[in-house]
Each structure stands twice: as structure tokens, then as C-alpha cells.
Design a protein around this motif. Structure first.
Motif, PDB file in Angstrom:
ATOM      1  N   SER A 265       0.837  -1.065  -0.020  1.00  0.00           N
ATOM      2  CA  SER A 265       0.058  -0.013  -0.030  1.00  0.00           C
ATOM      3  C   SER A 265       0.907   1.362   0.049  1.00  0.00           C
ATOM      4  N   PRO A 266       0.921   1.930  -1.207  1.00  0.00           N
ATOM      5  CA  PRO A 266       1.817   3.158  -1.209  1.00  0.00           C
ATOM      6  C   PRO A 266       0.993   4.278  -0.765  1.00  0.00           C
ATOM      7  N   GLY A 267       1.412   5.474  -1.056  1.00  0.00           N
ATOM      8  CA  GLY A 267       0.574   6.915  -0.262  1.00  0.00           C
ATOM      9  C   GLY A 267      -0.881   6.855  -0.840  1.00  0.00           C
ATOM     10  N   ALA A 268      -1.695   7.328  -0.175  1.00  0.00           N
ATOM     11  CA  ALA A 268      -3.083   7.782  -0.630  1.00  0.00           C
ATOM     12  C   ALA A 268      -2.817   8.992  -1.505  1.00  0.00           C
ATOM     13  N   ALA A 269      -3.834   9.302  -2.148  1.00  0.00           N
ATOM     14  CA  ALA A 269      -3.882  10.526  -3.242  1.00  0.00           C
ATOM     15  C   ALA A 269      -3.463  11.757  -2.555  1.00  0.00           C
ATOM     16  N   ALA A 270      -4.039  11.954  -1.244  1.00  0.00           N
ATOM     17  CA  ALA A 270      -3.545  13.291  -0.581  1.00  0.00           C
ATOM     18  C   ALA A 270      -2.152  13.358  -0.101  1.00  0.00           C
TER      19      ALA A 270
ATOM     20  N   LYS B 259       7.685   9.915  -6.400  1.00  0.00           N
ATOM     21  CA  LYS B 259       8.115   8.733  -7.602  1.00  0.00           C
ATOM     22  C   LYS B 259       9.544   9.381  -8.155  1.00  0.00           C
ATOM     23  N   GLY B 260      10.295   8.558  -8.234  1.00  0.00           N
ATOM     24  CA  GLY B 260      11.668   8.651  -8.654  1.00  0.00           C
ATOM     25  C   GLY B 260      12.673   7.478  -8.486  1.00  0.00           C
ATOM     26  N   TYR B 261      13.872   7.961  -8.591  1.00  0.00           N
ATOM     27  CA  TYR B 261      14.965   7.201  -7.945  1.00  0.00           C
ATOM     28  C   TYR B 261      15.450   7.516  -6.631  1.00  0.00           C
TER      29      TYR B 261
ATOM     30  N   TRP C 294      11.178  -1.105   9.340  1.00  0.00           N
ATOM     31  CA  TRP C 294      11.338   0.126   8.625  1.00  0.00           C
ATOM     32  C   TRP C 294      12.599   0.209   8.000  1.00  0.00           C
ATOM     33  N   THR C 295      12.496   0.427   6.717  1.00  0.00           N
ATOM     34  CA  THR C 295      13.638   0.519   5.760  1.00  0.00           C
ATOM     35  C   THR C 295      13.366   1.919   4.910  1.00  0.00           C
ATOM     36  N   GLN C 296      14.626   2.816   5.177  1.00  0.00           N
ATOM     37  CA  GLN C 296      14.401   4.035   4.643  1.00  0.00           C
ATOM     38  C   GLN C 296      14.874   4.192   3.070  1.00  0.00           C
ATOM     39  N   PHE C 297      14.110   4.759   2.201  1.00  0.00           N
ATOM     40  CA  PHE C 297      14.406   5.047   0.926  1.00  0.00           C
ATOM     41  C   PHE C 297      14.667   6.622   0.627  1.00  0.00           C
ATOM     42  N   TYR C 298      14.046   7.265   1.473  1.00  0.00           N
ATOM     43  CA  TYR C 298      14.141   8.820   0.984  1.00  0.00           C
ATOM     44  C   TYR C 298      13.585   9.736   2.177  1.00  0.00           C
ATOM     45  N   GLY C 299      14.462  10.604   2.810  1.00  0.00           N
ATOM     46  CA  GLY C 299      13.876  11.326   3.774  1.00  0.00           C
ATOM     47  C   GLY C 299      13.087  10.536   4.938  1.00  0.00           C
ATOM     48  N   ASP C 300      11.866  11.146   5.129  1.00  0.00           N
ATOM     49  CA  ASP C 300      11.022  10.378   6.117  1.00  0.00           C
ATOM     50  C   ASP C 300      10.161   9.195   5.180  1.00  0.00           C
ATOM     51  N   TYR C 301      10.433   8.773   4.139  1.00  0.00           N
ATOM     52  CA  TYR C 301       9.669   7.656   3.386  1.00  0.00           C
ATOM     53  C   TYR C 301      10.363   6.607   3.744  1.00  0.00           C
ATOM     54  N   LEU C 302       9.439   5.508   4.019  1.00  0.00           N
ATOM     55  CA  LEU C 302      10.124   4.234   4.498  1.00  0.00           C
ATOM     56  C   LEU C 302       9.262   3.108   3.973  1.00  0.00           C
ATOM     57  N   PHE C 303       9.880   1.952   3.922  1.00  0.00           N
ATOM     58  CA  PHE C 303       9.280   0.647   3.740  1.00  0.00           C
ATOM     59  C   PHE C 303       8.923   0.236   5.097  1.00  0.00           C
ATOM     60  N   HIS C 304       7.717  -0.467   5.462  1.00  0.00           N
ATOM     61  CA  HIS C 304       7.380  -0.874   6.706  1.00  0.00           C
ATOM     62  C   HIS C 304       6.110  -1.828   6.853  1.00  0.00           C
TER      63      HIS C 304
ATOM     64  N   SER D 279      -1.405   4.977   2.587  1.00  0.00           N
ATOM     65  CA  SER D 279      -0.651   5.394   3.755  1.00  0.00           C
ATOM     66  C   SER D 279      -0.206   6.918   3.589  1.00  0.00           C
ATOM     67  N   GLN D 280       0.566   7.389   4.535  1.00  0.00           N
ATOM     68  CA  GLN D 280       0.813   9.117   4.481  1.00  0.00           C
ATOM     69  C   GLN D 280       2.040   9.060   3.729  1.00  0.00           C
ATOM     70  N   GLY D 281       2.423   8.178   2.634  1.00  0.00           N
ATOM     71  CA  GLY D 281       3.432   8.428   1.802  1.00  0.00           C
ATOM     72  C   GLY D 281       4.479   7.197   1.619  1.00  0.00           C
ATOM     73  N   CYS D 282       4.640   6.370   2.993  1.00  0.00           N
ATOM     74  CA  CYS D 282       5.389   5.179   3.080  1.00  0.00           C
ATOM     75  C   CYS D 282       5.014   4.011   2.237  1.00  0.00           C
ATOM     76  N   VAL D 283       5.732   3.036   2.125  1.00  0.00           N
ATOM     77  CA  VAL D 283       4.973   1.974   1.387  1.00  0.00           C
ATOM     78  C   VAL D 283       5.012   0.836   2.434  1.00  0.00           C
ATOM     79  N   ARG D 284       3.625   0.453   2.598  1.00  0.00           N
ATOM     80  CA  ARG D 284       3.292  -0.480   3.596  1.00  0.00           C
ATOM     81  C   ARG D 284       3.429  -2.066   2.908  1.00  0.00           C
ATOM     82  N   LEU D 285       3.989  -2.859   3.606  1.00  0.00           N
ATOM     83  CA  LEU D 285       4.200  -4.270   3.417  1.00  0.00           C
ATOM     84  C   LEU D 285       3.657  -5.313   4.429  1.00  0.00           C
ATOM     85  N   GLU D 286       3.418  -6.299   3.887  1.00  0.00           N
ATOM     86  CA  GLU D 286       3.151  -7.489   4.777  1.00  0.00           C
ATOM     87  C   GLU D 286       4.326  -7.642   5.693  1.00  0.00           C
ATOM     88  N   TYR D 287       3.973  -7.994   7.091  1.00  0.00           N
ATOM     89  CA  TYR D 287       4.951  -8.103   8.097  1.00  0.00           C
ATOM     90  C   TYR D 287       6.189  -9.124   7.360  1.00  0.00           C
TER      91      TYR D 287
END
Length: 105
Positions: free
Chosen positions: A16-21, A26-28, A47-57, A78-86
Motif C-alpha cells: 500500500s503506497p501513499g494515498a492520493a492526498a 516517484k523517482g530514483y 522499517w527501511t528508509q529510501f528517501y527522507g522520512d519515506y520508508l518501507f514498513h 499510507s501517509q506516503g510510505c510503502v506498507r508491506l506485509e510483515y
């Protein structure tokens, strides 16, 4: 697995990536850091950080438990992070080295 313009996926995971709001940027990017858990009023694990406060978790759990608090998966939520299954968040956290390129599209 592979190299530029010749990639073979190892896994295909629902997320689940970030919601519309609050979209996921996007990017590298590249993996910069990682940890076990975070949250105030909830707990996310691996949690695994990929950009600033943006994480996989993981999804959100009730504080310091493994009882799902917000388990939406497979749609933007989400609030912009990428949610993954545990298990997937744990695998990524423990197997992908820092400086690994991440492409969000």
C-alpha cells in the motif's frame, strides 16, 4: 536481480503506497537506513528508509503488539510510505543493503 534495463523480479509483493492526498514520491532513491520499530499511538515494524522520512514498513499495529490497527493492503492508503506485509517488510529490512537503488513509479 540484474542490471540496468535487464531486471528480473525476485518477488511480487502486495503493498500500500501513499494515498492520493499523501502520495509516495516517484523517482530514483537509495536505501539509507533501517530499524526494528517506530510509532506513537501505533507501532510499525521493520522499517527501511529510501528517501527522507519515506520508508518501507509493516502495516500499523496497536502499540507494542502484533494486533493490526490499520491493515489496508493492496491499495493506496499510507501517509506516503510503502506498507508491506510483515514477512515482506522483515525480508527487505534484513536482506537489501544500504545504497541499493529504489525506483518508485
Amino acid at each position: 536481480k540484474g542490471s540496468r534495463n535487464d531486471w528480473t523480479p525476485l518477488y511480487d509483493w502486495r503493498c500500500s503506497p501513499g494515498a492520493a492526498a499523501t502520495p509516495t514520491p516517484k523517482g530514483y532513491y537509495s536505501i539509507k537506513g533501517r530499524g526494528y520499530s517506530f510509532g506513537h499511538g501505533y507501532t510499525c515494524y521493520y522499517w527501511t528508509q529510501f528517501y527522507g522520512d519515506y520508508l518501507f514498513h509493516t502495516i500499523l499495529y496497536y502499540p507494542n503488539t502484533f494486533i493490526p490497527m490499520e491493515g489496508t493492503m493492496g491499495v493506496p492508503a499510507s501517509q506516503g510510505c510503502v506498507r508491506l506485509e510483515y514477512d515482506n517488510a522483515k525480508w527487505l529490512n534484513q536482506n537489501i543493503p544500504n545504497r541499493t537503488t529504489v525506483y518508485i513509479y
